[in-house]
Design a protein around this motif. Structure first.
Motif, mmCIF file in Angstrom:
data_model
loop_
_atom_site.group_PDB
_atom_site.id
_atom_site.type_symbol
_atom_site.label_atom_id
_atom_site.label_comp_id
_atom_site.label_asym_id
_atom_site.label_seq_id
_atom_site.Cartn_x
_atom_site.Cartn_y
_atom_site.Cartn_z
ATOM 1 N N ASP A 194 0.797 -1.057 -0.069
ATOM 2 C CA ASP A 194 0.006 0.051 0.082
ATOM 3 C C ASP A 194 0.754 1.221 0.008
ATOM 4 O O ASP A 194 0.121 2.505 0.206
ATOM 5 C CB ASP A 194 -1.105 0.077 1.174
ATOM 6 N N ILE A 195 2.193 0.959 -0.079
ATOM 7 C CA ILE A 195 3.141 2.267 -0.261
ATOM 8 C C ILE A 195 3.854 2.286 -1.481
ATOM 9 O O ILE A 195 4.409 1.271 -2.109
ATOM 10 C CB ILE A 195 4.159 2.135 0.948
ATOM 11 N N THR A 196 4.062 3.559 -2.243
ATOM 12 C CA THR A 196 4.834 3.582 -3.349
ATOM 13 C C THR A 196 5.637 4.802 -3.144
ATOM 14 O O THR A 196 5.253 5.921 -2.991
ATOM 15 C CB THR A 196 4.010 4.064 -4.734
ATOM 16 N N VAL A 197 7.073 4.803 -3.509
ATOM 17 C CA VAL A 197 8.089 5.754 -3.353
ATOM 18 C C VAL A 197 7.944 6.733 -4.699
ATOM 19 O O VAL A 197 8.342 5.863 -5.630
ATOM 20 C CB VAL A 197 9.294 5.511 -3.193
ATOM 21 N N ILE A 198 7.434 7.766 -4.641
ATOM 22 C CA ILE A 198 7.223 8.514 -6.125
ATOM 23 C C ILE A 198 8.403 9.655 -6.135
ATOM 24 O O ILE A 198 8.700 9.979 -7.262
ATOM 25 C CB ILE A 198 6.003 9.382 -5.959
ATOM 26 N N GLY A 199 9.400 9.550 -5.406
ATOM 27 C CA GLY A 199 10.561 10.621 -5.443
ATOM 28 C C GLY A 199 11.596 10.413 -4.354
ATOM 29 O O GLY A 199 11.146 9.880 -3.322
ATOM 30 N N GLU A 200 12.775 10.935 -4.472
ATOM 31 C CA GLU A 200 13.851 10.852 -3.709
ATOM 32 C C GLU A 200 14.677 12.127 -3.852
ATOM 33 O O GLU A 200 14.777 12.613 -4.929
ATOM 34 C CB GLU A 200 14.581 9.464 -3.416
ATOM 35 N N ALA A 201 15.268 12.594 -2.783
ATOM 36 C CA ALA A 201 16.001 13.899 -2.980
ATOM 37 C C ALA A 201 17.288 13.744 -1.736
ATOM 38 O O ALA A 201 17.044 12.917 -0.634
ATOM 39 C CB ALA A 201 15.300 15.154 -2.691
#
Length: 228
Positions: A39-46
């Motif tokens: 139920d979790i999706t990583v859509i970006g990182e910095a």
């Protein structure tokens, strides 16, 4: 057989996450782990505050995971900029630091939670899933993970994190305020104070108000305690 509406509903239910951490290896590992949750999706990182703010504004994630020490502005300024760039995003601090004065400041600025990096994956996932709710801010520091591990080894129920409200009550107890005085100071009922104290006793393993203060002081949740 799944319909298109079912698939769209599943996508809507996904929790989108942006991870901001300057440690490339740790950030990458965290993103991979989170993406394995159904139920979790990583859509970006910095890797720094400026890029994190830009991505938050562009991607509008449900939850932003933010480390305390990242290049750029200090964490409070970065937090404010993220909140301005993406007002609907909830910010979850995950850090090796557990300075309670900083934690209280961040809580006052509206974070969804503060987790020490020693916390278990289950604790992090739970915090992400509840970050957009209306519950109390979760504060989880390293001493709790140590006590949880000991409890697990004895097949006992693991400790839960103290909430920001419970930390506030511990401080007021340390200042020798009665339940009634605490209730008046916080604008809650005396019964609610007693309920919080029962939870605090259980979580700290304390048997009295004095024992609670001593244990909270030893765990560096509050400042030095000087009994009269």
């Amino acid at each position: 057989m799944d319909t298109a509406d079912d698939r769209r509903g599943a996508l809507i239910a996904m929790i989108s996450v942006l991870v901001i951490d300057d440690h490339n290896m740790l950030r990458g590992a965290l993103c991979e782990i989170l993406d394995q949750a159904s139920d979790i999706t990583v859509i970006g990182e910095a890797a720094d505050g400026r890029a994190g703010v830009e991505r938050a504004e562009l991607l509008r994630p449900d939850v932003v995971i933010l480390d305390v020490e990242i290049p750029g502005d200090d964490v409070v300024q970065t937090l404010r900029k993220i909140q301005q760039a993406s007002p609907e995003s909830r910010v979850l601090i995950v850090s090796m630091h557990q300075d309670m004065s900083l934690i209280r400041e961040l809580v006052e600025h509206g974070i969804a939670g503060y987790l020490h990096k020693s916390a278990r994956l289950e604790t992090l996932l739970s915090a992400i899933r509840t970050a957009d709710g209306d519950g109390e801010v979760i504060v989880y520091v390293s001493w709790q993970e140590d006590r949880r591990a000991r409890a697990d080894s004895r097949s006992e129920s693991p400790d839960q994190a103290l909430t920001a409200r419970e930390l506030e009550i511990v401080e007021l107890v340390a200042s020798a305020m009665s339940n009634r005085q605490i209730a008046n100071a916080l604008g809650i009922t005396e019964g609610t104070v007693k309920r919080h104290l029962r939870n605090i006793f259980r979580k700290l393993g304390a048997v009295s108000r004095l024992d609670t203060v001593k244990r909270a002081t030893a765990a560096k949740l509050i400042g030095p305690y000087s009994p009269e």
